[in-house]
Structures are given as structure tokens and as C-alpha cells.
Design a protein around this motif. Structure first.
Motif, PDB file in Angstrom:
ATOM      1  N   PHE A 137      40.481  49.807  47.851  1.00 30.12           N
ATOM      2  CA  PHE A 137      41.663  49.430  47.259  1.00 30.12           C
ATOM      3  C   PHE A 137      42.189  49.997  46.011  1.00 30.12           C
ATOM      4  CE2 PHE A 137      44.252  46.189  44.952  1.00 30.12           C
ATOM      5  CZ  PHE A 137      44.735  45.620  45.832  1.00 30.12           C
ATOM      6  N   SER A 138      43.667  50.154  46.188  1.00 29.72           N
ATOM      7  CA  SER A 138      44.308  50.851  44.831  1.00 29.72           C
ATOM      8  C   SER A 138      45.667  50.249  44.898  1.00 29.72           C
ATOM      9  CB  SER A 138      44.183  52.316  44.992  1.00 29.72           C
ATOM     10  OG  SER A 138      45.069  52.898  46.210  1.00 29.72           O
ATOM     11  N   CYS A 139      46.286  50.167  43.637  1.00 35.18           N
ATOM     12  CA  CYS A 139      47.701  50.091  43.541  1.00 35.18           C
ATOM     13  C   CYS A 139      48.270  51.150  42.709  1.00 35.18           C
ATOM     14  CB  CYS A 139      47.988  48.701  42.783  1.00 35.18           C
ATOM     15  SG  CYS A 139      47.272  47.427  44.067  1.00 35.18           S
ATOM     16  N   VAL A 140      49.666  51.441  42.936  1.00 32.69           N
ATOM     17  CA  VAL A 140      50.297  52.255  42.186  1.00 32.69           C
ATOM     18  C   VAL A 140      51.840  51.829  41.907  1.00 32.69           C
ATOM     19  CG1 VAL A 140      51.391  54.581  42.091  1.00 32.69           C
ATOM     20  CG2 VAL A 140      49.268  54.246  43.160  1.00 32.69           C
ATOM     21  N   ILE A 141      52.290  51.822  40.742  1.00 34.51           N
ATOM     22  CA  ILE A 141      53.629  51.357  40.380  1.00 34.51           C
ATOM     23  C   ILE A 141      54.299  52.549  40.554  1.00 34.51           C
ATOM     24  CG2 ILE A 141      55.475  50.714  38.541  1.00 34.51           C
ATOM     25  CD1 ILE A 141      52.942  48.739  37.551  1.00 34.51           C
ATOM     26  N   MET A 147      56.102  48.714  43.496  1.00 35.98           N
ATOM     27  CA  MET A 147      54.541  48.846  43.534  1.00 35.98           C
ATOM     28  C   MET A 147      54.107  49.226  44.940  1.00 35.98           C
ATOM     29  SD  MET A 147      51.447  46.784  41.507  1.00 35.98           S
ATOM     30  CE  MET A 147      51.949  45.102  42.035  1.00 35.98           C
ATOM     31  N   ASN A 148      52.925  49.633  45.277  1.00 34.33           N
ATOM     32  CA  ASN A 148      52.341  49.624  46.585  1.00 34.33           C
ATOM     33  C   ASN A 148      51.064  49.684  46.477  1.00 34.33           C
ATOM     34  OD1 ASN A 148      54.526  50.290  48.228  1.00 34.33           O
ATOM     35  ND2 ASN A 148      54.293  52.324  48.524  1.00 34.33           N
ATOM     36  N   CYS A 149      50.402  48.637  47.236  1.00 37.72           N
ATOM     37  CA  CYS A 149      48.812  48.459  47.096  1.00 37.72           C
ATOM     38  C   CYS A 149      48.444  48.769  48.531  1.00 37.72           C
ATOM     39  CB  CYS A 149      48.548  47.136  46.660  1.00 37.72           C
ATOM     40  SG  CYS A 149      48.760  46.554  45.208  1.00 37.72           S
ATOM     41  N   SER A 150      47.043  49.567  48.739  1.00 43.38           N
ATOM     42  CA  SER A 150      46.559  49.669  50.041  1.00 43.38           C
ATOM     43  C   SER A 150      45.085  49.738  49.899  1.00 43.38           C
ATOM     44  CB  SER A 150      46.908  51.491  50.119  1.00 43.38           C
ATOM     45  OG  SER A 150      46.318  52.258  49.129  1.00 43.38           O
ATOM     46  N   ASP A 204      51.482  43.239  30.698  1.00 48.06           N
ATOM     47  CA  ASP A 204      51.501  42.839  32.021  1.00 48.06           C
ATOM     48  C   ASP A 204      49.976  43.268  32.590  1.00 48.06           C
ATOM     49  OD1 ASP A 204      53.738  41.817  32.157  1.00 48.06           O
ATOM     50  OD2 ASP A 204      54.763  43.483  33.391  1.00 48.06           O
ATOM     51  N   ASN A 205      49.363  42.125  33.203  1.00 45.49           N
ATOM     52  CA  ASN A 205      48.193  42.393  33.824  1.00 45.49           C
ATOM     53  C   ASN A 205      48.273  41.964  35.433  1.00 45.49           C
ATOM     54  OD1 ASN A 205      46.720  43.669  32.001  1.00 45.49           O
ATOM     55  ND2 ASN A 205      46.019  41.758  31.161  1.00 45.49           N
ATOM     56  N   TYR A 206      47.837  42.504  36.172  1.00 43.34           N
ATOM     57  CA  TYR A 206      47.894  41.905  37.742  1.00 43.34           C
ATOM     58  C   TYR A 206      46.483  41.658  38.265  1.00 43.34           C
ATOM     59  CZ  TYR A 206      52.607  43.690  37.414  1.00 43.34           C
ATOM     60  OH  TYR A 206      53.973  44.001  37.309  1.00 43.34           O
ATOM     61  N   PHE A 207      46.075  40.524  38.980  1.00 41.79           N
ATOM     62  CA  PHE A 207      44.783  40.141  39.437  1.00 41.79           C
ATOM     63  C   PHE A 207      45.237  40.181  41.114  1.00 41.79           C
ATOM     64  CE2 PHE A 207      45.265  38.427  35.310  1.00 41.79           C
ATOM     65  CZ  PHE A 207      43.939  38.205  34.960  1.00 41.79           C
ATOM     66  N   PHE A 208      44.309  40.851  41.531  1.00 42.88           N
ATOM     67  CA  PHE A 208      44.205  40.922  42.946  1.00 42.88           C
ATOM     68  C   PHE A 208      43.259  40.256  43.758  1.00 42.88           C
ATOM     69  CE2 PHE A 208      46.879  44.289  41.629  1.00 42.88           C
ATOM     70  CZ  PHE A 208      48.244  44.136  42.133  1.00 42.88           C
ATOM     71  N   LEU A 209      43.186  40.042  45.136  1.00 40.10           N
ATOM     72  CA  LEU A 209      41.989  39.467  45.872  1.00 40.10           C
ATOM     73  C   LEU A 209      42.481  39.674  47.506  1.00 40.10           C
ATOM     74  CD1 LEU A 209      39.689  36.633  45.449  1.00 40.10           C
ATOM     75  CD2 LEU A 209      40.924  36.622  47.647  1.00 40.10           C
ATOM     76  N   ASP A 223      37.261  41.332  45.240  1.00 35.99           N
ATOM     77  CA  ASP A 223      38.182  41.267  44.074  1.00 35.99           C
ATOM     78  C   ASP A 223      37.744  42.407  43.005  1.00 35.99           C
ATOM     79  OD1 ASP A 223      35.439  40.779  43.560  1.00 35.99           O
ATOM     80  OD2 ASP A 223      35.838  38.752  42.316  1.00 35.99           O
ATOM     81  N   PHE A 224      38.605  42.115  42.060  1.00 34.62           N
ATOM     82  CA  PHE A 224      38.851  43.297  41.046  1.00 34.62           C
ATOM     83  C   PHE A 224      38.806  42.751  39.665  1.00 34.62           C
ATOM     84  CE2 PHE A 224      41.212  44.032  44.820  1.00 34.62           C
ATOM     85  CZ  PHE A 224      40.411  44.889  45.641  1.00 34.62           C
ATOM     86  N   VAL A 225      38.787  43.359  38.538  1.00 35.06           N
ATOM     87  CA  VAL A 225      38.930  43.153  37.342  1.00 35.06           C
ATOM     88  C   VAL A 225      40.496  43.387  37.089  1.00 35.06           C
ATOM     89  CG1 VAL A 225      36.672  43.926  36.294  1.00 35.06           C
ATOM     90  CG2 VAL A 225      38.599  45.654  36.487  1.00 35.06           C
ATOM     91  N   PRO A 226      40.918  42.773  36.098  1.00 37.13           N
ATOM     92  CA  PRO A 226      42.551  42.900  36.102  1.00 37.13           C
ATOM     93  C   PRO A 226      43.146  44.331  35.968  1.00 37.13           C
ATOM     94  CG  PRO A 226      41.969  41.117  34.723  1.00 37.13           C
ATOM     95  CD  PRO A 226      40.464  41.947  35.306  1.00 37.13           C
ATOM     96  N   PHE A 227      43.982  44.527  36.683  1.00 37.05           N
ATOM     97  CA  PHE A 227      44.761  45.873  36.556  1.00 37.05           C
ATOM     98  C   PHE A 227      45.775  45.911  35.559  1.00 37.05           C
ATOM     99  CE2 PHE A 227      43.048  46.105  40.559  1.00 37.05           C
ATOM    100  CZ  PHE A 227      43.051  47.463  41.372  1.00 37.05           C
ATOM    101  N   GLU A 228      45.706  46.804  34.638  1.00 33.92           N
ATOM    102  CA  GLU A 228      46.544  46.993  33.345  1.00 33.92           C
ATOM    103  C   GLU A 228      47.838  47.713  33.910  1.00 33.92           C
ATOM    104  OE1 GLU A 228      44.663  47.393  29.208  1.00 33.92           O
ATOM    105  OE2 GLU A 228      43.214  48.186  30.812  1.00 33.92           O
ATOM    106  N   ALA A 229      48.976  47.087  34.066  1.00 30.39           N
ATOM    107  CA  ALA A 229      50.003  47.598  34.859  1.00 30.39           C
ATOM    108  C   ALA A 229      50.595  48.760  34.134  1.00 30.39           C
ATOM    109  CB  ALA A 229      51.121  46.616  34.774  1.00 30.39           C
ATOM    110  N   TYR A 230      50.543  49.087  33.045  1.00 30.80           N
ATOM    111  CA  TYR A 230      51.005  50.362  32.328  1.00 30.80           C
ATOM    112  C   TYR A 230      50.035  51.479  32.633  1.00 30.80           C
ATOM    113  CZ  TYR A 230      47.603  49.995  28.417  1.00 30.80           C
ATOM    114  OH  TYR A 230      46.418  49.904  27.793  1.00 30.80           O
ATOM    115  N   LYS A 231      48.815  51.381  33.095  1.00 29.01           N
ATOM    116  CA  LYS A 231      47.860  52.162  33.458  1.00 29.01           C
ATOM    117  C   LYS A 231      47.989  52.849  34.853  1.00 29.01           C
ATOM    118  CE  LYS A 231      44.539  51.234  29.876  1.00 29.01           C
ATOM    119  NZ  LYS A 231      42.810  50.852  29.566  1.00 29.01           N
ATOM    120  N   ILE A 232      48.557  52.010  35.778  1.00 35.60           N
ATOM    121  CA  ILE A 232      48.759  52.342  37.321  1.00 35.60           C
ATOM    122  C   ILE A 232      50.280  52.887  37.325  1.00 35.60           C
ATOM    123  CG2 ILE A 232      46.986  50.919  37.851  1.00 35.60           C
ATOM    124  CD1 ILE A 232      48.848  48.909  39.012  1.00 35.60           C
ATOM    125  N   GLU A 233      50.994  53.215  36.541  1.00 40.20           N
ATOM    126  CA  GLU A 233      52.281  53.931  36.945  1.00 40.20           C
ATOM    127  C   GLU A 233      52.297  55.369  37.069  1.00 40.20           C
ATOM    128  OE1 GLU A 233      56.977  53.972  35.297  1.00 40.20           O
ATOM    129  OE2 GLU A 233      55.311  53.288  34.057  1.00 40.20           O
TER     130      GLU A 233
END
Length: 413
Positions: A137-141, A147-150, A204-209, A223-233
Motif C-alpha cells: 500500500f502507498s499514497c501520493v499527493i 491524491m492516489n492510493c494503490s 494534515d494526517n491521513y489514516f487509512f485502512l 492498517d498503517f501509522v498515520p501518513f503525514e501529508a506533507y511527506k507524501i507529496e
């Protein structure tokens, strides 16, 4: 009298026995109560990783602990300990934001009650067939607001598996399901596209499941630890890459990309790819921190006619490189090229002009030496007597003769 004394003694013995019996019963009851844990209603919300419980007696000290298996056998397993918080309804709770539960967990509440330490353990197991849950699992802004998650299906996922992505931005918000799923050629959901992310906040933090369903078996969640949004752009390429020439060096300049979050330029990291076509060796890339000016200087000797440069950028603490900027050719400096172009135009104009001037000058000289011969009015007719052949000594003119003159025959008009 003796009978009275005996009766009184018997009554006193009976009373003493009853007192002793009551004391023993109370002591056993107290001991039994002390052996009962003061912790009740222990429950876990696996989506929010929130453990809740209540007390039936007052406690003087309390803590909650979580043990989770490591992601690999070689990694150490350190428990996380927290101090509980209390809600308005006197329910105690702990939230383990930075621990994941999909590998299972043991959750413990430890308290001190009336000087006695007691604890209660709640084991948790992720239900479902092992290997059937989502993986990778990964997400990119990208493009500032999308944003796309895959993810990929698990190696033992059944053919009819149906994955679902839930996300939320705060533990105080309800989760929402993905609105735009991406499917693979077999129809299995393997991603989610987010059209709009709303106004950005630095925190901004994003929680995913990701969980799933199947008619064949239960599907474990991921599940995952929170994604810090500014680090996944993933940033856009650096803008406005230009070159100038100062006579001895090529000077490359570029602008910072437009990004979603208000971050210092110090966290930007650039890579410059400089290559020369036909070169036997690949030039090593040049890396530059955003805290430095967006300028790179190349000596003239390092540039060939087919040398090119392109630039990309990323956040300093991740590996999400932007796409490359358009390739810029360095062989002919911009300002020098303009000078060459002007010179070519001037030369192309001047050469014909010089040729024309030379021709005109030559024609003018000839016109002065050989003026136009006017035509005579009358034609000369008749025959001429051939001249007499006279013999004289070499180098001496005959008597009475003069130096010959050029005679022009003039025809009068």
C-alpha cells in the motif's frame, strides 16, 4: 445460681463463636473481592486503535501497554506504554496512533488498587485467511490537490475478493470510504483516486485502512501509522529552467515548484542531470539543497555543442522525485546565438551591396575613359587608296613625320 452462671457462660461462648465466624466470613469476602480485577468492559476499536475500559473500584495508578509482533523476525519488539485518558462518562481509554494491528496484538491495562497491583490482558487477532489481504500500500499527493492510493491483492486472495479503502483525517472524525476506485484488468480494486483534498493544513494526517470481503473466506484488514501529508507529496518539476552566458560560463537558473504545503525551501532537494550525446561515459548527477540559490554555473570548457541539462526535485526526507523538467540544450548560449544570427543577416546583406558598389565604380571609370561616340550626320563613302609601303631605318621615323596620334572616327548623328 450455678445454673445461671453456666447459662451465662454458654451464651458468652456462643456470642464469641458468632463473632469469630462473622470475622472469618468477612475476611474471606474481602479477600475474594480483592482477587476480582477492578477492570471491566475492556474493548478495542481496531480501526481507530482505541482501547477502552471501566473500573468497579477506585485505582491509584494505571497504565496501558500494547505489544505487537515486529514486521520482520530480525526487528526488536518494543512495547508501547501510555497513561490513560478519561472521557466524560468515566470511561478510560488509550489510543495507539503509531502502532499497527494487522499483525495481531496483546493489549494490557495495569492498575494499583488498595495497594495491590492487578492487570488485565486483551489479545487481538486479525481474522481471515493469511495472505489474502491487500499488500504494498502507498499514497501520493500530486498536482497540489490530488491524491492516489494503490495496493496489490494478496498472494492468496480469492478471485472474488472485494477490497475497501476507508480513510479519515482525525481520530475525532468518522471514516469515509473511497469514492473513486481503480480496478485492474480482472476487475479487482487496486487503488483509489481522490479528486479534492480540501484546504491544506501543515498538520494534515491521513489514516487509512484496507479490508475486504469474499464469499470464500474472511479477508484480513491492513492498517498503517498515520501518513503525514506533507511527506507524501510528489512535486511538479522545477519551473522556468533557463540558461544565460557571461562570456566564460553558462549560468543555469530555475524556480522552486508550486507545492501544497507552506514549507521552507530548505527542505527541497534538486538533482541536475547533465549529459553530452556521444560521450563514452555518463556524467555523474549534481545534487543541490534548496537552501542554496537555484543557480548552477558551468565553465565554457565543460560544454559541448550537444550538451543538455534537465532538473528534478523532491522533499528532502522522502524518495518521491518529481518528473524531469524539459531538456535544455547548452551548446549555443542564448545571447551568443542572437549575435551570430545578426552577424549572418548583416553579412548576407553587405556582400551583395559590396559587389554592386564595385560594379558601379568600374562602370563609372570606363564611362569616363571611353565617352559615348556620337553618330555623324553624313556617311563617308568611296574607296581608300592603300597606303604606300615606306622603308626606314629601325628606330627612326621618316622625315617630316610626327608621333602617331590616336584618331577617333566620329559618326555624326
Amino acid at each position: 445460681m450455678q445454673l445461671w452462671g453456666w447459662c451465662m457462660a454458654t451464651v458468652l461462648d456462643l456470642v464469641s463463636f458468632l463473632v469469630l465466624l462473622n470475622s472469618a466470613w468477612c475476611g474471606q469476602a474481602q479477600l475474594a473481592q480483592e482477587n476480582i480485577s477492578p477492570i471491566i468492559n475492556m474493548q478495542l476499536d481496531s480501526r481507530k486503535r482505541m482501547l477502552t475500559w471501566n473500573y468497579i473500584r477506585n485505582v491509584s495508578r494505571q497504565e496501558c501497554i500494547i505489544y505487537t509482533p515486529p514486521s520482520s523476525p530480525s526487528m526488536p519488539n518494543f512495547p508501547t506504554t501510555q497513561r490513560p485518558e478519561v472521557r466524560e462518562d468515566n470511561t478510560s481509554f488509550c489510543i495507539f496512533r503509531n502502532r499497527v494491528l494487522h499483525r495481531g496484538a496483546n493489549l494490557t491495562v495495569k492498575v494499583t488498587c488498595d495497594g495491590v497491583v492487578s492487570q488485565k490482558v486483551l489479545p487481538f487477532a486479525n481474522p481471515g485467511r493469511e495472505g489474502s489481504g491487500a499488500v504494498n500500500f502507498s499514497c501520493v499527493i500530486y498536482n497540489v490537490r490530488f491524491m492516489n492510493c494503490s495496493w496489490a491483492p494478496g498472494p492468496r486472495a480469492p478471485a472474488d475478493v472485494r477490497y475497501q479503502l476507508f480513510w479519515w483525517a482525525s481520530l475525532h472524525e468518522d471514516e469515509a470510504e473511497c469514492a473513486h476506485y481503480v480496478v485492474d484488468p480482472t476487475g479487482i480494486r487496486v487503488g483509489c483516486h481522490f479528486d479534492e483534498l480540501g484546504e491544506p493544513q501543515r498538520t494534515d494526517n491521513y489514516f487509512f485502512l484496507v479490508n475486504g470481503t469474499s464469499s470464500e473466506t474472511a479477508i484480513p484488514f491492513l492498517d498503517f501509522v498515520p501518513f503525514e501529508a506533507y511527506k507524501i507529496e510528489k512535486y511538479d518539476p522545477p519551473a522556468n529552467v533557463t540558461m544565460s552566458y557571461n562570456g566564460s560560463h553558462r549560468i543555469i537558473r530555475w524556480e522552486n515548484p508550486v507545492i501544497r504545503y507552506d514549507l521552507s525551501s530548505h527542505v527541497l532537494y534538486y538533482e541536475l542531470d547533465i549529459q553530452t550525446a556521444g560521450s563514452s561515459s555518463k556524467t555523474k548527477p549534481v545534487f543541490q539543497r534548496g537552501q542554496d540559490p537555484n543557480v548552477y554555473v558551468m565553465p565554457r570548457s565543460a560544454v559541448r555543442p550537444d550538451t543538455t541539462i534537465r532538473v528534478r526535485v523532491r522533499y528532502l526526507y522522502n524518495d518521491l522525485w518529481s518528473e524531469w523538467s524539459p531538456t535544455l540544450r547548452l551548446g549555443v548560449p542564448e545571447q551568443n546565438f542572437r549575435g551570430v544570427l545578426v552577424g549572418v543577416v548583416v553579412a548576407a546583406t553587405a556582400v551583395p551591396a559590396l559587389v554592386l558598389m564595385c560594379l558601379c565604380k568600374r562602370f563609372s571609370v570606363r564611362h569616363k575613359l571611353l565617352p559615348r561616340i556620337p553618330k555623324v550626320k553624313k556617311e563617308i563613302t568611296g574607296t581608300f587608296t592603300p597606303p604606300l609601303e615606306v622603308t626606314w631605318e629601325a628606330g627612326h621615323l621618316p622625315p617630316g613625320s610626327q608621333e602617331p596620334e590616336d584618331v577617333l572616327m566620329v559618326e555624326e548623328m
